[in-house]
Scaffold this active site. Structure first.
Site, PDB file in Angstrom:
ATOM      1  CG  HIS A 221      -0.223  -0.209   2.516  1.00  0.00           C
ATOM      2  ND1 HIS A 221      -0.317  -1.364   3.247  1.00  0.00           N
ATOM      3  CD2 HIS A 221       0.652   0.567   3.181  1.00  0.00           C
ATOM      4  CE1 HIS A 221       0.428  -1.271   4.315  1.00  0.00           C
ATOM      5  NE2 HIS A 221       1.039  -0.114   4.285  1.00  0.00           N
TER       6      HIS A 221
HETATM    7  C1  T46 Z   1       3.292   0.172   6.713  1.00  0.00           C
HETATM    8  C2  T46 Z   1       3.905  -1.151   7.028  1.00  0.00           C
HETATM    9  C3  T46 Z   1       5.392  -1.095   7.194  1.00  0.00           C
HETATM   10  C4  T46 Z   1      -3.875  -0.778  13.543  1.00  0.00           C
HETATM   11  O1  T46 Z   1      -4.957  -0.995  14.124  1.00  0.00           O
HETATM   12  N1  T46 Z   1      -3.056   0.228  13.971  1.00  0.00           N
HETATM   13  C5  T46 Z   1      -1.866   0.493  13.372  1.00  0.00           C
HETATM   14  O2  T46 Z   1      -1.149   1.424  13.809  1.00  0.00           O
HETATM   15  C6  T46 Z   1      -1.463  -0.304  12.252  1.00  0.00           C
HETATM   16  C7  T46 Z   1      -0.147  -0.030  11.555  1.00  0.00           C
HETATM   17  C8  T46 Z   1      -2.302  -1.305  11.838  1.00  0.00           C
HETATM   18  N2  T46 Z   1      -3.474  -1.537  12.489  1.00  0.00           N
HETATM   19  C9  T46 Z   1      -4.320  -2.652  12.028  1.00  0.00           C
HETATM   20  C10 T46 Z   1      -4.903  -2.501  10.644  1.00  0.00           C
HETATM   21  C11 T46 Z   1      -5.030  -3.940  10.164  1.00  0.00           C
HETATM   22  O3  T46 Z   1      -6.255  -4.462  10.610  1.00  0.00           O
HETATM   23  O4  T46 Z   1      -3.530  -3.832  12.004  1.00  0.00           O
HETATM   24  C12 T46 Z   1      -3.891  -4.654  10.917  1.00  0.00           C
HETATM   25  C13 T46 Z   1      -2.693  -4.944  10.029  1.00  0.00           C
HETATM   26  O5  T46 Z   1      -2.315  -3.733   9.349  1.00  0.00           O
HETATM   27  P1  T46 Z   1      -1.663  -3.760   7.875  1.00  0.00           P
HETATM   28  O6  T46 Z   1      -2.262  -4.840   7.072  1.00  0.00           O
HETATM   29  O7  T46 Z   1      -1.746  -2.373   7.333  1.00  0.00           O
HETATM   30  O8  T46 Z   1      -0.146  -4.155   8.243  1.00  0.00           O
HETATM   31  P2  T46 Z   1       1.129  -4.122   7.296  1.00  0.00           P
HETATM   32  O9  T46 Z   1       2.234  -4.756   8.056  1.00  0.00           O
HETATM   33  O10 T46 Z   1       0.820  -4.676   5.960  1.00  0.00           O
HETATM   34  O11 T46 Z   1       1.455  -2.561   7.119  1.00  0.00           O
HETATM   35  C14 T46 Z   1       1.942  -1.838   8.227  1.00  0.00           C
HETATM   36  C15 T46 Z   1       1.365  -0.415   8.207  1.00  0.00           C
HETATM   37  O12 T46 Z   1      -0.076  -0.485   8.133  1.00  0.00           O
HETATM   38  C16 T46 Z   1       1.871   0.383   7.045  1.00  0.00           C
HETATM   39  O13 T46 Z   1       1.578   1.749   7.248  1.00  0.00           O
HETATM   40  O14 T46 Z   1       3.896   0.992   6.048  1.00  0.00           O
HETATM   41  O15 T46 Z   1       3.345  -1.785   8.195  1.00  0.00           O
END
Ligand code: T46
Length: 141
Positions: free
Chosen positions: A56
């Site tokens: 993303h």
């Molecule tokens: C990025 C990479 C390096 C939250 O509730 N709070 C938070 O601060 C974050 C980061 C995520 N979440 C929730 C949202 C989703 O339900 O945790 C779940 C997993 O998030 P996501 O699929 O976005 O995780 P990554 O590892 O793919 O991405 C994250 C960050 O979202 C993103 O900004 O740059 O780590």
């Protein structure tokens, strides 16, 4: 969507204090080490070797990724160009500015990715579809 390109992302050295008594190293992020005020801290860990994170872009969020332990690759895209940065030293972090697509992969066993972020969590700041991202970047040209 910000006009930034992958050239605006960069690895920043984090000051390291080497203990002269052989007690190891201490690194500190303070003052002007990174170009934003930290509003949120989170970390990725226990990531399976074949797993993929990210996929993303952010509209406004700035982030600084630090490999506290182990290593992983960060693939950065701006809609035209791509570059891969391997993070494997706890005293070197990656600044990712807004408007850059990121993918994280090749996590080593036990890798921990610390993320310092400029904003609190906001799902509206995400672009999670790559084609939408490419279209949004084209509109900034
Ligand atoms: C990025 C990479 C390096 C939250 O509730 N709070 C938070 O601060 C974050 C980061 C995520 N979440 C929730 C949202 C989703 O339900 O945790 C779940 C997993 O998030 P996501 O699929 O976005 O995780 P990554 O590892 O793919 O991405 C994250 C960050 O979202 C993103 O900004 O740059 O780590």
């Amino acid at each position: 969507m910000k006009k930034n390109t992958i050239d605006s992302t960069r690895v920043i050295d984090i000051p390291r204090i080497v203990d002269e008594g052989g007690r190891g190293n201490l690194s500190v992020i303070e003052k002007d080490c990174i170009p934003f005020k930290i509003e949120r801290v989170y970390y990725l860990y226990d990531v399976p070797i074949d797993a993929y994170r990210g996929g993303h872009a952010h509209k406004n969020l700035k982030q600084f990724l630090v490999p506290l332990s182990g290593s992983f690759d960060v693939i950065l895209k701006d809609g035209k160009n791509t570059k891969t940065v391997t993070l494997n030293k706890p005293n070197k972090g990656l600044l990712i500015v807004p408007g850059i697509w990121r993918e994280l992969e090749n996590f080593s066993s036990g890798a921990v990715c610390l993320v310092l972020a400029s904003e609190v969590y906001n799902e509206d700041d995400y672009i999670r579809d790559f084609q939408d991202f490419v279209i949004a970047k084209k509109s900034t040209e």
